[in-house]
Every structure is written in structure tokens, then in C-alpha cells.
Design a protein around this motif. Structure first.
Motif, mmCIF file in Angstrom:
data_model
loop_
_atom_site.group_PDB
_atom_site.id
_atom_site.type_symbol
_atom_site.label_atom_id
_atom_site.label_comp_id
_atom_site.label_asym_id
_atom_site.label_seq_id
_atom_site.Cartn_x
_atom_site.Cartn_y
_atom_site.Cartn_z
ATOM 1 N N UNK A 172 -8.939 -5.478 -7.557
ATOM 2 C CA UNK A 172 -8.114 -4.504 -6.840
ATOM 3 C C UNK A 172 -6.659 -4.954 -6.772
ATOM 4 N N UNK A 173 -5.754 -3.985 -6.704
ATOM 5 C CA UNK A 173 -4.341 -4.279 -6.502
ATOM 6 C C UNK A 173 -4.064 -4.696 -5.070
ATOM 7 N N UNK A 199 -6.068 0.263 -7.763
ATOM 8 C CA UNK A 199 -7.188 0.259 -6.816
ATOM 9 C C UNK A 199 -6.774 -0.379 -5.494
ATOM 10 N N UNK A 200 -6.988 0.375 -4.409
ATOM 11 C CA UNK A 200 -6.816 -0.142 -3.046
ATOM 12 C C UNK A 200 -8.180 -0.092 -2.371
ATOM 13 N N UNK A 211 -8.607 5.030 -4.008
ATOM 14 C CA UNK A 211 -8.486 4.499 -2.655
ATOM 15 C C UNK A 211 -9.889 4.416 -2.058
ATOM 16 N N UNK A 212 -10.447 3.209 -1.994
ATOM 17 C CA UNK A 212 -11.799 2.993 -1.477
ATOM 18 C C UNK A 212 -11.712 2.708 0.018
ATOM 19 N N UNK A 213 -12.398 3.536 0.800
ATOM 20 C CA UNK A 213 -12.315 3.437 2.259
ATOM 21 C C UNK A 213 -13.707 3.274 2.862
ATOM 22 N N UNK A 230 0.816 -1.213 0.000
ATOM 23 C CA UNK A 230 0.000 0.000 0.000
ATOM 24 C C UNK A 230 0.845 1.255 0.000
ATOM 25 N N UNK A 231 1.907 1.258 0.786
ATOM 26 C CA UNK A 231 2.806 2.428 0.823
ATOM 27 C C UNK A 231 3.409 2.672 -0.565
#
Length: 254
Positions: A233-234, A219-220, A194-196, A9-10
């Protein structure tokens, strides 16, 4: 295993230049705002079918019930504070990586966290203002709540006598096309979505991350439960959003 996910993610965030953040109810539950659909949420105490837009505007008793429900939820939102996930999103903007924050939430918490209002797209509106459905006059929510506390059950516009309604999108009410179009334009140019905290089941809002994918964005997804986009998603993490984002974005702090 989690360390590897956080490292991935970073890396994705560090490489991105135009991030679209798409936030849903799961982001705000960590600020003490229950999801409408969760146990203890609004829909466990009210029947959502009672609050379709056509009933709100045509039935006085339905309108009174709607205001009772809305005022109950408003008290929680009014006093809620941003959580670490909101602050991490704000940090991304400080790093000049945010293209837009598209939120399904009506709680103003991205504003409270300090994101620039011009970068926030409240796709389902906001509970913090009220408008007349006839003349469009706008009111601060607290002013209308004071009217309700005085004993009025369904407030009307002081200017024209029209029906007042919070600036949120109700079932059966048209989506704000200007906001949807802007969100879709940004989805088409972002390099990371970035889906949260969104289950991605409410449409048409959920089409926004889909649009980002169609145009090649990474996509995260950080969400408590699986979504239909997980397989595309990645990176997918089913953990606390605040903790995950702090770990990912805190490492990128200047």
C-alpha cells in the motif's frame, strides 16, 4: 507522524479521479454494529458451521436457528446510523471522485449515508430484503420480521411456498457473479483503491483490491489490524476510520 500520514492521504485522494472504495466490517463497528468475529459478535454466540447454505435449505431446525440469529442481527442493523466515515465516502461522491463503493457489509449504511445506489455494489448482499429461493419473489425485510414476530419460526413464500432467505450470502452459497464481475472491472480501471475496515481475508471479495493493485492503482488502507496488502500500500493507517477520513476528506471539501 499522524499529520504526515493525513497529508499524504489528502494528496493521494486529491490527485485521484476514479476511486474505488472497498469497505468491510470495521467501517460499521463505529456505527455500533459488531463485527461477526469480534468479541460480542454473532459468532461468539452461535456456531457459524450451523448456518452453511446447504443446511439452511435442507434442515428445518437449522433454518429456524438461522432466522433467530439473523433477526437478532437485523435489529441492530435496522436502527444503525451512518458514522463520519460513511459520510466522508458520500462527500467523495459529491466531489465526483467515486467510481464505485464495493462493500462486504450487509447493513445498507452506505445507502443511508446517501451514496447513489447505482454506485454501491453489495458484494455479500443485503439484509434489508428477503427472497424466495424457488420463485424469486422479493419481500421487504420488515414485512418478514412481522411474520416472525407472530410466532412463525421459519417463513415460507406466500406465492409458491418456497423457502425464504435474506438476500445475504451465506457460507457455501454462490457469490453474485454479476456483482463480482462489475467490481473487478472497476478495480481494473480505478486510480485509487481506498480500503476501509476490511481485514482482506474473506475471498473472493478480497481479490478486488488485489486486482486494483495489479492494474497500477494507488492503495490506501485504513483498518484496525494489519492486512496482507499493507506492504504493497501507498499508505496504511491503523486508527479510527471515521476520524482519519474526516481529517483527510474534510480538507478537500469545496
Amino acid at each position: 507522524m499522524m499529520d504526515a500520514f493525513l497529508d499524504q492521504g489528502r494528496t493521494l485522494i486529491d490527485r485521484a479521479q476514479r476511486i474505488l472504495v472497498f469497505s468491510g466490517a470495521g467501517l460499521s463497528t463505529e456505527s455500533g454494529i459488531p463485527d461477526f468475529r469480534s468479541p460480542g459478535g454473532i459468532w461468539s454466540r452461535y456456531d457459524p458451521s450451523d448456518f452453511y447454505f446447504h443446511k439452511i435449505i435442507s434442515d428445518e431446525s437449522a433454518r429456524e436457528a438461522y432466522w433467530r440469529m439473523s433477526s437478532e442481527y437485523w435489529l441492530t442493523m435496522r436502527d444503525a446510523l451512518p458514522n463520519p466515515a460513511h459520510l466522508a465516502v458520500k462527500q467523495l461522491e459529491e466531489e465526483e471522485k467515486i467510481e464505485a463503493v464495493v462493500t462486504q457489509n450487509i447493513d445498507h449504511l452506505h445507502h443511508k449515508a446517501g451514496n447513489s445506489p447505482e454506485r454501491i455494489i453489495e458484494i455479500h448482499g443485503t439484509a434489508f430484503t428477503v427472497s424466495c429461493l424457488t420463485c424469486g419473489k422479493s419481500y421487504e425485510r420488515e414485512a418478514i420480521e412481522a411474520v416472525l414476530r407472530s410466532g412463525v419460526k421459519a417463513p415460507y413464500c406466500e406465492e409458491c411456498g418456497g423457502i425464504l432467505k435474506p438476500d445475504t450470502i451465506s457460507f457455501g452459497q454462490s457469490m453474485p457473479m454479476d456483482k463480482m464481475e462489475r467490481a473487478m472491472r472497476i478495480a481494473a480501471i480505478c486510480d485509487l483503491c481506498l480500503v476501509l475496515g476490511s481485514s482482506l481475508v474473506v475471498h473472493p471479495a478480497a481479490s478486488i483490491p488485489e486486482e486494483a493493485l495489479r492494474h497500477g492503482a494507488r492503495l490506501i488502507i485504513v483498518n484496525r489490524d494489519p492486512t496482507h496488502l499493507d506492504e504493497h500500500a501507498d499508505l496504511v493507517i491503523h486508527e479510527s476510520i471515521g476520524g482519519v477520513l474526516q481529517a483527510m476528506i474534510g480538507a478537500n471539501a469545496p
